[in-house]
Design a protein around this motif. Structure first.
Motif, PDB file in Angstrom:
ATOM      1  N   ALA A 207      94.979  30.823  86.516  1.00 33.74           N
ATOM      2  CA  ALA A 207      95.615  29.497  86.286  1.00 33.74           C
ATOM      3  C   ALA A 207      94.649  28.410  86.280  1.00 33.74           C
ATOM      4  O   ALA A 207      95.394  27.332  86.025  1.00 33.74           O
ATOM      5  CB  ALA A 207      96.972  29.324  87.300  1.00 33.74           C
ATOM      6  N   VAL A 208      93.608  28.550  86.574  1.00 36.45           N
ATOM      7  CA  VAL A 208      92.517  27.491  86.459  1.00 36.45           C
ATOM      8  C   VAL A 208      91.908  27.191  85.280  1.00 36.45           C
ATOM      9  O   VAL A 208      91.350  28.258  84.979  1.00 36.45           O
ATOM     10  CB  VAL A 208      91.458  27.724  87.599  1.00 36.45           C
ATOM     11  CG1 VAL A 208      90.364  26.667  87.474  1.00 36.45           C
ATOM     12  CG2 VAL A 208      92.004  27.526  88.938  1.00 36.45           C
ATOM     13  N   ARG A 209      92.119  26.092  84.576  1.00 36.78           N
ATOM     14  CA  ARG A 209      91.714  25.972  83.252  1.00 36.78           C
ATOM     15  C   ARG A 209      90.060  25.529  83.272  1.00 36.78           C
ATOM     16  O   ARG A 209      89.763  24.763  83.998  1.00 36.78           O
ATOM     17  CB  ARG A 209      92.204  24.860  82.487  1.00 36.78           C
ATOM     18  CG  ARG A 209      93.773  25.260  82.331  1.00 36.78           C
ATOM     19  CD  ARG A 209      93.894  26.000  81.010  1.00 36.78           C
ATOM     20  NE  ARG A 209      95.292  26.605  81.129  1.00 36.78           N
ATOM     21  CZ  ARG A 209      95.406  27.974  81.732  1.00 36.78           C
ATOM     22  NH1 ARG A 209      94.148  28.795  82.014  1.00 36.78           N
ATOM     23  NH2 ARG A 209      96.582  28.409  81.706  1.00 36.78           N
ATOM     24  N   VAL A 210      89.213  26.191  82.653  1.00 36.43           N
ATOM     25  CA  VAL A 210      87.785  25.983  82.601  1.00 36.43           C
ATOM     26  C   VAL A 210      87.490  24.952  81.343  1.00 36.43           C
ATOM     27  O   VAL A 210      87.672  25.475  80.208  1.00 36.43           O
ATOM     28  CB  VAL A 210      87.056  27.166  82.619  1.00 36.43           C
ATOM     29  CG1 VAL A 210      85.709  26.947  82.893  1.00 36.43           C
ATOM     30  CG2 VAL A 210      87.588  28.303  83.683  1.00 36.43           C
ATOM     31  N   PRO A 211      86.941  23.878  81.632  1.00 34.44           N
ATOM     32  CA  PRO A 211      86.357  22.990  80.214  1.00 34.44           C
ATOM     33  C   PRO A 211      85.277  23.461  79.668  1.00 34.44           C
ATOM     34  O   PRO A 211      84.672  24.292  80.276  1.00 34.44           O
ATOM     35  CB  PRO A 211      86.232  21.676  80.836  1.00 34.44           C
ATOM     36  CG  PRO A 211      86.215  21.687  82.618  1.00 34.44           C
ATOM     37  CD  PRO A 211      86.756  23.163  82.911  1.00 34.44           C
ATOM     38  N   ARG A 212      85.292  23.356  78.312  1.00 33.65           N
ATOM     39  CA  ARG A 212      84.091  23.774  77.469  1.00 33.65           C
ATOM     40  C   ARG A 212      82.759  22.928  78.182  1.00 33.65           C
ATOM     41  O   ARG A 212      82.688  21.799  78.636  1.00 33.65           O
ATOM     42  CB  ARG A 212      84.217  23.441  76.204  1.00 33.65           C
ATOM     43  CG  ARG A 212      85.187  24.577  75.500  1.00 33.65           C
ATOM     44  CD  ARG A 212      84.454  25.063  74.446  1.00 33.65           C
ATOM     45  NE  ARG A 212      84.110  24.209  73.398  1.00 33.65           N
ATOM     46  CZ  ARG A 212      84.606  24.014  72.132  1.00 33.65           C
ATOM     47  NH1 ARG A 212      85.341  24.799  71.670  1.00 33.65           N
ATOM     48  NH2 ARG A 212      84.030  23.374  71.076  1.00 33.65           N
ATOM     49  N   MET A 213      81.671  23.937  78.213  1.00 34.47           N
ATOM     50  CA  MET A 213      80.404  23.173  78.640  1.00 34.47           C
ATOM     51  C   MET A 213      79.895  22.236  77.408  1.00 34.47           C
ATOM     52  O   MET A 213      80.113  22.585  76.342  1.00 34.47           O
ATOM     53  CB  MET A 213      79.409  24.354  78.508  1.00 34.47           C
ATOM     54  CG  MET A 213      78.101  24.083  79.236  1.00 34.47           C
ATOM     55  SD  MET A 213      78.421  23.911  81.310  1.00 34.47           S
ATOM     56  CE  MET A 213      76.724  23.674  81.471  1.00 34.47           C
ATOM     57  N   PRO A 214      79.465  21.175  77.804  1.00 33.35           N
ATOM     58  CA  PRO A 214      78.966  20.103  76.643  1.00 33.35           C
ATOM     59  C   PRO A 214      77.786  20.920  75.778  1.00 33.35           C
ATOM     60  O   PRO A 214      77.172  21.741  76.355  1.00 33.35           O
ATOM     61  CB  PRO A 214      78.301  19.145  77.429  1.00 33.35           C
ATOM     62  CG  PRO A 214      78.874  19.138  78.730  1.00 33.35           C
ATOM     63  CD  PRO A 214      79.102  20.414  78.808  1.00 33.35           C
ATOM     64  N   GLY A 215      77.915  20.568  74.407  1.00 36.50           N
ATOM     65  CA  GLY A 215      76.729  21.232  73.648  1.00 36.50           C
ATOM     66  C   GLY A 215      75.442  20.969  73.997  1.00 36.50           C
ATOM     67  O   GLY A 215      74.872  20.167  74.887  1.00 36.50           O
ATOM     68  N   THR A 216      74.513  22.014  73.542  1.00 35.66           N
ATOM     69  CA  THR A 216      72.893  22.061  73.983  1.00 35.66           C
ATOM     70  C   THR A 216      72.424  20.458  73.752  1.00 35.66           C
ATOM     71  O   THR A 216      71.617  19.990  74.534  1.00 35.66           O
ATOM     72  CB  THR A 216      72.091  22.994  73.319  1.00 35.66           C
ATOM     73  OG1 THR A 216      73.008  24.024  73.416  1.00 35.66           O
ATOM     74  CG2 THR A 216      71.021  23.396  74.161  1.00 35.66           C
TER      75      THR A 216
END
Ligand SMILES: Nc1ncnc2c1ncn2[C@@H]1O[C@H](COP(=O)(O)OP(=O)(O)OP(=O)(O)O)[C@@H](O)[C@H]1O
Length: 849
Positions: A207-216
């Motif tokens: 149930a913990v949402r993981v945000p996307r990693m910013p692009g390189t």
């Protein structure tokens, strides 16, 4: 008629009622009165069920019912008949009716259903074995056997698992931390998570949402920006370079607790100026800072997500393993039984609830009386609810004074909810009246127990609790704010308490322990604690010498503190009874018997031989011939006895050798040891060392009539003493540092999300949903701590003695201990060390005269 009298009448007319009443206002008294009234109206006893939480409390209700009838039946005791008539509000109740009922009940005592929830559930489960999937001949485990089963299941799991798989699972569980013992770590995780996960969908762990990693590209330009930043402060330049270095090597975890990051997040959330040191954080760096924050957030939450999923997988595997083990042994815990019952009852609509439970009992439960309802867990309520629906349904809703068909009665006090750790949820109490039809609520705050001095003090403390931060400064992500809110809510809901005994003398005093003598300038925490225990022991001794026939309760937060107090009071020559149970190994005689058993289990180990052979038991067993073969002969005799007669017989025989060589105290412990050996048949399946371990772990009470009684506050629930002494008020109020946090739509529903604990420093990375879930949990811990303090203070009839650590210039408003809360509420800033004089005092210090 006064409101209180009207409420009492309604209770005795058996209207469906919830009594919310403060300590000492007579909840047990009223529950007993209602029970008696139902029986006196001719209702068959087997259709009345009263439940509570401990066997002691169930025994107390049963004793009160039988005693009231027996006394009223006694022709030489007219007072008791009048007392019963008043208690049940039947002014013309004939004595003959009381004696008839008393006689019937004594002959048919099994028809009286006064039971603990655990034993009710076990009776229900025995009548529904197929429906609950329980094997024939199943039995209940106790707390220690349960702990051993958990250990065996974990060891089994470790032994049979693919080691690489297990290592990677553990790496996730412990976030890469080196774990010394795989089994211990798994056991810790499972203990934290099992109970909470049992009735949930396995998906709860995702149930913990993981945000996307910013692009390189964004990360690279953030690094360049930080390195090239044109800022005047050297320390900021250093800090930005350090962040850039860490980002370059993807060391996000190291950045997660960086002060710079934390300060910026906090300032943004409270919409204050973002600062570095004393200067403003440069605005031009904000976009790069956002990239840094998002990168760290994504990393932290991804790690948490992996940890959560790994926990879910582990707990599921553990569940399969332990359930297989239990099914094979046909042994189940109370929790196993309660979960199966709740799941079974949960399949039916409320229309059918009426029938399910009652169908299987020898008689339908038409009258339900629930005691200590604030400690009920959601699972327990799921099982009780069908009975409550039956008891409150149609037949009970007519307004007839002579109703006998069905009734519902439930008493409790949300200010005394101290069993959260066991799953109790006080909010269920609040929801009962919405959940059931036609139930009226009665509130009572007039105490029949305590003197006005004690009650005024209690009211003063709880009505003046200080909370920090103040409500205006509420910060929604901050756990301190949630806890402060809990303090405020407790204060606002706290009803002023009044005494039904205005002339009863009373005394309240606060004592400060001495400043410990210490080689260094700052005495250690333990020394401050010890100084308080010493001061408390002095207070108890003075009280006991002044009023030897009065009861004194020394109530502590922990068992360890109870043992400390016990030791000090023993040392002062006081006769003290310690309750709550201690292992039998507090007797040297028991230790000898254990050495004899261990000698057989480990023949080569000289420790046990040495201990035994230098003792009266060794003398007795070698029949006076202490030659070189004596040890071998003794070992053979014990082994033979064990093989032929089993554990209980061997223990009995060994104890018998010692009985006439020890004093009364050791003799009692030996007797209890033989009882333990006879009652714990399950250890027979294991080794002698299993029994030895059981003896070392299991608490067994040492009953001793004494006016000074030492126990934990939990054990004092429902009891009362003329004087109460509280010696460990400077312990932290709450100390949650791990475990699992649940997010559920309501208190009675299973969780829809679960996560492992996240430290305060990292909590801002969580979404608002999870920050609120953590906050609610910590607020709950604070409420429970306040309840514990309330229970402790309200056990006192006449005298309440509080011992605190001395401290000059206490800071008001941010107390983290019970002592701090009390002193803040009374606005006592300075508490100098003053062992001879109380630092605060009200009432008459010779209250017993
Ligand atoms: N109506 C009453 N008349 C006389 N004495 C009473 C009455 N109600 C209660 N008492 C006495 O007051 C004391 C406290 O009562 P009881 O133990 O029932 O309170 P309680 O509400 O269950 O307390 P707690 O919540 O602290 O456990 C007991 O000694 C009891 O006998």
């Amino acid at each position: 008629m006064s409101a209180v009298a009207e409420d009492r009448k309604a209770i005795l007319q058996l209207k469906p009622t919830v009594v919310r009443a403060s300590a000492g206002t007579g909840k047990t008294y009223q529950l007993t009165a209602r029970f008696l009234r139902i029986l006196l109206q001719g209702v068959p006893p087997e259709s009345v069920l009263a439940t509570t939480f401990t066997r002691k409390a169930a025994g107390e209700i049963l004793a009160r019912v039988l005693e009231a009838l027996a006394k009223a039946a006694d022709e030489k005791d007219p007072e008791s008949l009048n007392g019963l008539r008043a208690q049940v509000d039947l002014p013309t109740l004939p004595r003959a009716q009381c004696s008839r009922l008393a006689r019937d009940l004594v002959f048919d005592i099994h028809r009286l259903k006064v039971s603990t929830l655990d034993s009710l559930f076990s009776t229900l489960a025995r009548s529904l074995p197929f429906e609950l999937g329980l094997p024939a001949g199943w039995n209940l485990t106790d707390e220690i056997e349960e702990r051993w089963l958990v250990e065996s299941a974990v060891n089994d799991l470790v032994a049979s698992a693919d080691l690489t798989e297990l290592r990677s699972l553990l790496a996730m569980l412990s976030k890469g931390r080196v774990v010394r013992s795989v089994s211990n770590e798994i056991q810790r995780v499972v203990t934290d998570a099992y109970a909470i996960q049992r009735r949930c969908d396995p998906e709860v762990w995702s149930a913990v949402r993981v945000p996307r990693m910013p692009g390189t590209q964004n990360v690279e330009s953030m690094i360049t920006d930080f390195r090239a930043a044109d800022v005047p402060q050297k320390s900021l330049v250093k800090c930005l370079n350090k962040a850039a270095d860490a980002a370059e090597q993807s060391q996000w975890d190291e950045l997660a607790e960086e002060t710079l990051l934390n300060n910026i997040v906090k300032a943004r959330r409270s919409r204050t100026e973002v600062k570095f040191g004393r200067s403003k954080f440069p605005d031009q760096l904000n976009p790069s800072f956002d990239v840094l924050l998002e990168s760290v957030r994504s990393h932290v939450l991804a790690l948490l997500d992996a940890q959560n999923r790994a926990t879910g997988t582990l707990v599921e595997t553990f569940d399969q393993r332990i359930q297989q083990m239990k099914a094979a042994r046909r042994r189940f815990s109370f929790d196993d039984v309660a979960v199966r019952l709740a799941d079974y009852f949960g399949q039916f609509d409320s229309d059918r609830h009426d029938a399910i439970g009652n169908d299987r009992l020898d008689a339908p439960i038409d009258h339900l009386l629930l005691d200590e309802f604030q400690d009920t867990s959601p699972i327990q309520w799921a099982v009780l609810r069908p009975f409550a629906i039956h008891a409150t349904s149609a037949e009970s809703s007519d307004d007839d004074e002579t109703r006998t068909a069905r009734s519902f009665f439930c008493v409790g006090d949300t200010k005394q909810a101290i069993y959260g750790f066991r799953g109790g949820v006080a909010e269920i109490f609040d929801s009962v009246t919405d959940d059931l039809d036609g139930v009226r609520t009665v509130e009572q705050n007039e105490s029949y127990r305590s003197s006005p001095v004690v009650l005024d003090f209690v009211t003063d403390v709880f009505k003046n609790l200080k909370a920090s931060p103040p409500s205006g400064a509420q910060r929604d992500w901050d756990s301190d704010a949630f806890q402060a809110d809990a303090v405020r809510r407790f204060r606002e809901a706290f009803p002023p308490h009044v005494s039904a005994k205005p002339n009863l003398k009373g005394h309240v005093a606060i004592w400060a322990g001495d400043t410990p003598e210490s080689a260094d300038a700052n005495p250690k925490k333990a020394q401050w604690k010890e100084a308080c225990f010493d001061a408390a022991a002095r207070v108890v001794t003075d009280l006991h010498l002044g009023s030897p026939d009065r009861t004194i309760g020394v109530l502590t937060r922990s068992r360890r503190a109870a043992a400390e107090m016990m030791w000090r009071l023993d040392g002062r020559g006081l006769t003290v009874s310690q309750e709550g149970g201690h292992p039998l190994t507090d007797s040297a005689a028991v230790e000898l018997v254990l050495s004899a058993l261990m000698m057989v289990e480990h023949p080569g180990d000289g420790r046990w031989q040495f201990h035994l052979m230098h003792s009266p038991l060794g003398d007795a067993l070698c029949d006076g011939v202490a030659d070189d073969q004596a040890i071998e002969r003794i070992e053979n005799r014990i082994r033979q006895s064990w093989t032929d007669g089993g554990l209980a017989e061997t223990v009995f025989w060994l104890c018998d050798q010692l009985l006439d060589r020890c004093d009364a105290s050791d003799a009692l412990r030996l007797k209890q040891l033989t009882q333990l050996a006879a009652s714990q048949a399950w250890v027979e399946t294991g080794r002698l060392s299993d029994f030895v371990r059981l003896v070392r772990e299991k608490g067994v009470e040492r009953p001793q009539a004494a006016n000074v009684r030492v126990m934990t506050v939990h054990a004092s629930k429902g009891l009362e003493f003329d004087a109460v002494v509280l010696p460990d008020l400077d312990e932290p109020l709450t100390r949650r540092q791990g475990g699992c946090i649940a997010d559920a739509p309501s208190v009675t529903e299973p969780a829809t999300g679960l996560t492992r604990y996240v430290s305060k420093k990292r909590r801002h990375f969580l979404s608002q949903r999870w920050q609120a879930a953590f906050g609610r949990c910590e607020a709950g811990d604070m409420t429970e701590a306040l309840c514990l303090l309330y229970v402790a203070m309200t056990r006192a009839r006449q005298s309440l003695q509080l011992v605190v650590q001395p401290k000059e210039k206490r800071k008001s408003g941010s107390a983290k201990t019970a002592a701090g809360l009390i002193l803040d509420a009374l606005e006592l800033g300075d508490v100098p060390a003053s062992p001879e004089q109380p630092v605060f005092e009200v009432g008459n210090h010779q209250w017993w005269l």
